[in-house]
Design a protein around this motif. Structure first.
Motif, mmCIF file in Angstrom:
data_model
loop_
_atom_site.group_PDB
_atom_site.id
_atom_site.type_symbol
_atom_site.label_atom_id
_atom_site.label_comp_id
_atom_site.label_asym_id
_atom_site.label_seq_id
_atom_site.Cartn_x
_atom_site.Cartn_y
_atom_site.Cartn_z
ATOM 1 N N VAL A 140 55.903 67.932 -7.086
ATOM 2 C CA VAL A 140 54.863 68.775 -6.481
ATOM 3 C C VAL A 140 53.631 67.936 -6.192
ATOM 4 O O VAL A 140 53.325 66.989 -6.926
ATOM 5 C CB VAL A 140 54.491 69.970 -7.393
ATOM 6 N N SER A 141 52.937 68.292 -5.124
ATOM 7 C CA SER A 141 51.664 67.660 -4.775
ATOM 8 C C SER A 141 50.620 68.751 -4.608
ATOM 9 O O SER A 141 50.923 69.850 -4.110
ATOM 10 C CB SER A 141 51.787 66.865 -3.474
ATOM 11 N N GLY A 142 49.408 68.480 -5.055
ATOM 12 C CA GLY A 142 48.353 69.477 -4.943
ATOM 13 C C GLY A 142 47.055 68.985 -5.532
ATOM 14 O O GLY A 142 46.869 67.788 -5.774
ATOM 15 N N THR A 143 46.155 69.947 -5.791
ATOM 16 C CA THR A 143 44.808 69.636 -6.249
ATOM 17 C C THR A 143 44.609 70.113 -7.683
ATOM 18 O O THR A 143 45.061 71.196 -8.058
ATOM 19 C CB THR A 143 43.768 70.323 -5.343
ATOM 20 N N VAL A 144 43.923 69.314 -8.486
ATOM 21 C CA VAL A 144 43.582 69.699 -9.853
ATOM 22 C C VAL A 144 42.389 70.640 -9.792
ATOM 23 O O VAL A 144 41.319 70.283 -9.278
ATOM 24 C CB VAL A 144 43.252 68.473 -10.724
ATOM 25 N N ILE A 145 42.579 71.873 -10.309
ATOM 26 C CA ILE A 145 41.492 72.857 -10.309
ATOM 27 C C ILE A 145 41.307 73.396 -11.719
ATOM 28 O O ILE A 145 42.171 73.245 -12.591
ATOM 29 C CB ILE A 145 41.782 74.027 -9.325
#
Length: 617
Positions: free
Chosen positions: A117-122
């Motif tokens: 998975v690829s994404g943003t740390v929130i």
């Protein structure tokens, strides 16, 4: 230019050796100190991920990351927990239509499927943080996902709290290895071995040398695995240890040898034994017992895990005779004495245990100050003897003493086992006698050089092995009273478990030949190569071997050494995953000039070799 370089080289060579050594050692120590302080492992180098699941924190907020791992848990198709070797992280499954393909992958993939998975740390929404997770303050807002491999229905869940039989764990060992406990055990083992290499090779000049696995039969000791060769009637044996080779390396002038050695014994598995095992094998020239013991204490102190209480050196020591007399064993657990109270039914249970398992009568004595003793043997003990017993045993009010009679070693051994049984009984009621977080090291020294053979007490066998040197003070007894000779053998005990054993070796060929041929009645032809080597200027030498599996088992608190070995054998010595050992057809045995001789009643067993395999229960 060349002449300038040559003159600098000559000046360097003319520098006093001690000065050069000092500079090298000082520089090396500083480099090791700096490297241990600064170097952080690159856990995501060379691979598709940017980070591990377990490393992300609030400091990573806003970063774009790519993670790879196994789906451990999914909740309402809104969140999933992704796991890798480093830990867990929560992933938010996108719900908008533009990300329908991503949602489909993450919602339909079975548990334990492998995804990227690829994404943003929130940040997690207020009130939804999970303080029990190291990554509990953040989550991943996914933008893209890829199913790397799907997973079929598992034989058990990959969760430490889910109970599995050991047979099932061993049959599916590759799944069991995914558990956090197995990951922790094996990674801690790796770190400790690396620190040991650093200590021995970089700090103390040891040479890491591999020795042969195919060898020949060695006199005495445990049974060896036999390997057929293509020469008719000739066989190799797998070594119980590199003992002879490391002594020969000392003759060869290698001076300081070390190896993470694989060793083999053809005996059934026990909680603390395996047919194949690993030891930290060490040998040094020009050394005595104190030198070996100091080396090992420093080695363990240097390699000890940082999350455990530090190792305190030097370790206490005790003679074999003292250990046997005080604890009834040569590997005493010194974490506890025996100053707690037992109930009457416990005493009867201990007496029954001694009678049933050791064929030994044990009598309890309840010495009470200024009162009559409550014991079947009270009438046989005079008043002066009672007072002396109370003084010697340091008996307190309401204490109890267990008495037995018989041959000294056997009687002490029974009482030692009953001491441990007492500890089991008391701990079953909630008393903490053997704190698993406490590590109590002990050196046991001055073992006897020989023991009478069990099957023939009139003959001798080596208490350690036949290459152990006699104690210098007892050499004169070798020709007259060999049973009274002490050895230069030393064991390292941790919490009642032997984790290491070694000795100063015999480096005189004539003495070695006398012990082998005259005292032990062994065929010296089997060791002609070693005896010849000792005749060619063998230096004084000694060494030790640490049982790595057992040491790591104790450090991690694992119930069995099988929990600190990646692919162990079962109690019966079987590999339940691959069904080894296995049968071979006659045509594959023919080049080795051997054939299986089946017992008369084993036709059914023969035919069963072709039946489906069922693992041990």
């Amino acid at each position: 230019m060349f002449s300038c370089w040559l003159s600098r080289l000559c000046r360097g060579l003319s520098t006093p050796t001690g000065r050069v050594t000092h500079l090298i050692q000082g520089s090396l120590s500083r480099r090791l100190m700096l490297s241990s302080q600064r170097r952080i492992p690159e856990l995501s180098s060379f691979v598709a991920r940017t980070n591990t699941c377990g490393e992300l924190r609030s400091s990573h907020l806003g970063q774009e990351v790519t993670l790879c791992g196994w789906i451990q848990y999914r909740r309402q198709n809104i969140f999933l927990v992704l796991r890798d070797f480093h830990g867990l992280v929560q992933v938010v499954i996108p719900q908008d239509e533009s990300a329908a393909s991503v949602k489909k992958i993450l919602c339909e993939a079975p548990m334990e499927s492998v995804v990227q998975v690829s994404g943003t740390v929130i940040s997690r929404p207020p009130g939804q943080e999970n303080p029990k997770m190291p990554t509990g303050e953040i989550e991943i807002k996914v933008k893209s996902a890829q199913l790397l491999n799907t997973c079929k229905k598992l034989p058990f869940e990959i969760k430490d709290f889910v109970k599995k039989t050991e047979a099932l764990r061993l049959q599916y060992r590759y799944l069991d290895l995914r558990s956090f406990q197995m990951q922790y055990n094996l990674r801690l083992r790796s770190r400790m071995v690396m620190k040991m290499r650093e200590y021995l090779c970089n700090l103390h000049g040891f040479v890491d040398i591999e020795t042969p696995t195919l060898f020949k039969r060695t006199p005495g000791g445990a049974k060896e695995f036999v390997i057929p060769s293509r020469e008719p009637g000739k066989f190799y044996c797998l070594p119980q240890s590199p003992q002879q080779f490391k002594q020969l390396l000392m003759v060869g002038g290698l001076d300081r040898y070390f190896q993470v050695a694989r060793c083999y014994r053809d005996e059934g598995s026990r909680p603390d034994r395996q047919p194949e095992f690993t030891q930290i094998d060490i040998e040094m020239s020009f050394v005595d017992q104190i030198g070996i013991r100091s080396l090992i204490e420093g080695l363990l102190q240097y390699s000890w895990p940082s999350d455990k209480d530090p190792v305190v050196v030097p370790f206490p020591s005790m003679t074999f005779a003292e250990a046997l007399a005080s604890y009834g064993t040569d590997k005493p657990d010194t974490r506890f004495g025996m100053k707690k109270y037992l109930k009457r039914k416990d005493i009867e249970s201990l007496r029954k245990l001694a009678a049933d398992h050791f064929n030994q009568e044990v009598l309890p004595v309840f010495p009470k100050a200024n009162r009559n003793w409550n014991s079947p043997v009270a009438k046989s003990i005079m008043e002066e003897q009672r007072s002396e017993l109370i003084r010697l045993m340091e008996i307190q009010e309401d204490g109890v003493v267990l008495l037995t009679a018989g041959e000294h070693r056997k009687a002490c051994s029974v009482l030692g086992k009953l001491r441990l049984e007492c500890a089991d009984l008391l701990e079953a009621r909630g008393l903490v006698l053997r704190d698993p977080a406490l590590f109590s090291f002990l050196w046991v020294v001055d073992f006897p050089l020989f023991l009478p053979k069990e099957e023939n007490p009139g003959e001798l066998e080596s208490a350690h092995h036949p290459f152990t040197a006699p104690h210098p003070s007892d050499i004169h007894l070798l020709h007259t009273e060999p049973k009274q000779v002490r050895s230069q053998h030393y064991d390292l005990v941790l919490n009642g478990n032997e984790i290491g054993g070694g000795s100063i070796r015999i480096h005189d060929a004539e003495l070695q030949r006398y012990i082998l041929a005259t005292l032990l009645k062994e065929d010296v032809k089997l060791l002609s190569h070693l005896l010849q080597a000792l005749d060619f200027g063998a230096p004084p030498h000694g060494g030790i071997a640490l049982g790595l599996d057992r040491l790591i088992c104790l450090v991690t608190g694992a119930p069995s050494i099988r929990d600190v070995i990646a692919f162990p054998k079962s109690f019966r010595g079987h590999d339940l995953m691959s069904n080894a050992p296995d049968s071979l057809p006659p045509e594959e045995l023919k080049p080795y000039h051997i054939q299986v001789s089946w017992p008369a009643d084993s036709e059914a067993e023969k035919s069963s070799l072709n039946q489906p395999y069922h693992p041990e229960s």
